[in-house]
Design a protein around this motif. Structure first.
Motif, short mmCIF file in Angstrom:
data_model
loop_
_atom_site.label_atom_id
_atom_site.label_comp_id
_atom_site.label_asym_id
_atom_site.label_seq_id
_atom_site.Cartn_x
_atom_site.Cartn_y
_atom_site.Cartn_z
N PHE A 1 2.18 7.78 4.39
CA PHE A 1 3.28 8.31 3.59
C PHE A 1 3.27 9.82 3.77
CE2 PHE A 1 4.93 10.25 -0.26
CZ PHE A 1 6.16 9.62 -0.35
N ILE A 2 4.44 10.41 3.97
CA ILE A 2 4.53 11.86 4.18
C ILE A 2 4.74 12.55 2.83
CG2 ILE A 2 5.74 13.74 5.36
CD1 ILE A 2 4.26 11.79 7.24
N LEU A 3 3.78 13.39 2.46
CA LEU A 3 3.88 14.17 1.23
C LEU A 3 4.72 15.41 1.53
CD1 LEU A 3 2.98 14.50 -1.74
CD2 LEU A 3 1.06 15.85 -0.86
N ARG A 4 5.81 15.54 0.83
CA ARG A 4 6.74 16.66 1.05
C ARG A 4 6.56 17.73 -0.04
NH1 ARG A 4 8.77 14.98 5.43
NH2 ARG A 4 9.61 12.90 5.70
N LYS A 5 6.91 18.94 0.31
CA LYS A 5 6.79 20.06 -0.61
C LYS A 5 7.59 19.81 -1.88
CE LYS A 5 7.33 25.05 -0.92
NZ LYS A 5 7.79 26.28 -0.27
N ALA B 1 1.75 9.74 -4.78
CA ALA B 1 2.13 11.04 -4.22
C ALA B 1 3.27 11.69 -4.99
CB ALA B 1 2.51 10.88 -2.75
N ARG B 2 4.20 10.88 -5.44
CA ARG B 2 5.36 11.42 -6.18
C ARG B 2 5.17 11.30 -7.69
NH1 ARG B 2 10.72 9.39 -3.17
NH2 ARG B 2 11.56 10.75 -4.78
N LEU B 3 4.09 10.70 -8.10
CA LEU B 3 3.77 10.45 -9.51
C LEU B 3 4.95 9.81 -10.22
CD1 LEU B 3 1.21 10.68 -11.07
CD2 LEU B 3 1.86 12.95 -11.81
N GLU B 4 5.35 8.67 -9.65
CA GLU B 4 6.55 7.96 -10.14
C GLU B 4 6.29 7.16 -11.41
OE1 GLU B 4 7.43 5.63 -6.66
OE2 GLU B 4 8.64 7.23 -5.79
N ARG B 5 5.03 6.89 -11.70
CA ARG B 5 4.64 6.13 -12.90
C ARG B 5 3.49 6.88 -13.56
NH1 ARG B 5 4.36 1.41 -9.09
NH2 ARG B 5 2.13 1.55 -9.45
N PRO B 6 3.07 6.43 -14.73
CA PRO B 6 1.91 7.09 -15.36
C PRO B 6 0.71 7.12 -14.42
CG PRO B 6 2.96 5.61 -16.92
CD PRO B 6 3.64 5.39 -15.59
N GLU C 1 -6.30 8.91 3.77
CA GLU C 1 -5.86 8.63 5.13
C GLU C 1 -4.45 8.08 5.17
OE1 GLU C 1 -8.67 6.19 7.21
OE2 GLU C 1 -10.28 7.64 6.97
N ASP C 2 -3.96 7.59 4.05
CA ASP C 2 -2.61 7.02 4.02
C ASP C 2 -1.57 8.01 3.50
OD1 ASP C 2 -3.59 6.93 1.42
OD2 ASP C 2 -3.59 4.75 1.30
N ILE C 3 -1.97 9.27 3.35
CA ILE C 3 -1.04 10.34 2.99
C ILE C 3 -1.20 11.46 4.01
CG2 ILE C 3 -0.43 12.13 1.31
CD1 ILE C 3 -1.32 10.26 -0.92
N ALA C 4 -0.08 11.89 4.57
CA ALA C 4 -0.08 13.02 5.50
C ALA C 4 0.83 14.10 4.94
CB ALA C 4 0.41 12.58 6.88
N PHE C 5 0.48 15.34 5.18
CA PHE C 5 1.29 16.46 4.70
C PHE C 5 2.45 16.70 5.67
CE2 PHE C 5 -2.68 18.47 2.60
CZ PHE C 5 -2.59 17.58 1.55
N ASP C 6 3.60 17.00 5.10
CA ASP C 6 4.78 17.37 5.88
C ASP C 6 4.39 18.54 6.79
OD1 ASP C 6 7.25 18.17 6.84
OD2 ASP C 6 8.12 18.55 4.87
N ARG D 1 0.83 -1.20 0.00
CA ARG D 1 0.00 0.00 0.00
C ARG D 1 0.87 1.25 0.00
NH1 ARG D 1 -5.32 0.72 2.75
NH2 ARG D 1 -5.80 2.90 2.49
N ILE D 2 1.84 1.30 0.89
CA ILE D 2 2.70 2.49 0.97
C ILE D 2 3.51 2.66 -0.31
CG2 ILE D 2 4.65 3.53 2.22
CD1 ILE D 2 1.86 3.81 3.57
#
Length: 167
Positions: A94-98, A69-74, A129-134, A61-62
């Protein structure tokens, strides 16, 4: 951690030993309670297969959430990957960073992402719920994600708006 009820139900506990009469539920005998506690103690010392599967599911999941979150794939690929998991989540997010969002905004500016892709990405990230902002940039992240995901309220995504976020 698995709740006690789920744990007992998934570990082949002999509830017949706890019930003295088939039709009535009675208090467990000291012997049946001891058996139950012994079984639980052995399971704690040796992780159960279900617990291992749960840890693997969390890692999967992570990994999928990080890719979103990082848009690593299409975008379509990551949307399919995260759709395999339930909405509710009680693990470590997962922590979403600026810098991740800035990178995605730069991709938009360099025309590697369309307006629709950027808006769809922001909508998929918002309120998970599985993404939190920095914590250091939570207000900026919330403003960017909310603005991009709500173009009906905030107007269309355009170059000037994205540049204003990056200043």
């Amino acid at each position: 951690m698995i709740r006690l009820r789920e744990y007992l139900c998934t570990n082949s506990v002999d509830f017949a030993a706890i019930i003295s009469d088939k039709d009535k539920l009675s208090l467990p005998t000291p012997k049946s309670l001891k058996s139950l506690l012994d079984l639980m103690a052995r399971r704690v010392q040796r992780p159960h297969k279900l617990m291992m599967n749960s840890m693997i599911d969390d890692r999967d999941r992570i990994t999928a959430v990080r890719a979103l979150a990082r848009l690593e794939r299409p975008l379509d690929d990551v949307l399919i990957a995260v759709s395999k998991f339930e909405w509710d989540y009680h693990g470590s997010p997962f922590i979403l960073r600026k810098k991740y969002v800035e990178d995605i905004l730069q991709r938009y500016l360099s025309r590697k992402l369309t307006d629709v892709e950027l808006e769809t990405w922001a909508d998929a990230v918002e309120l998970r719920e599985d993404i939190a902002f920095d914590e250091n940039h939570s207000q900026w992240l919330e403003d960017v994600i909310t603005t991009l995901s709500s173009h009906e309220l905030n107007g269309p995504t355009n170059r000037d708006r994205i540049l204003s976020f990056l200043k």
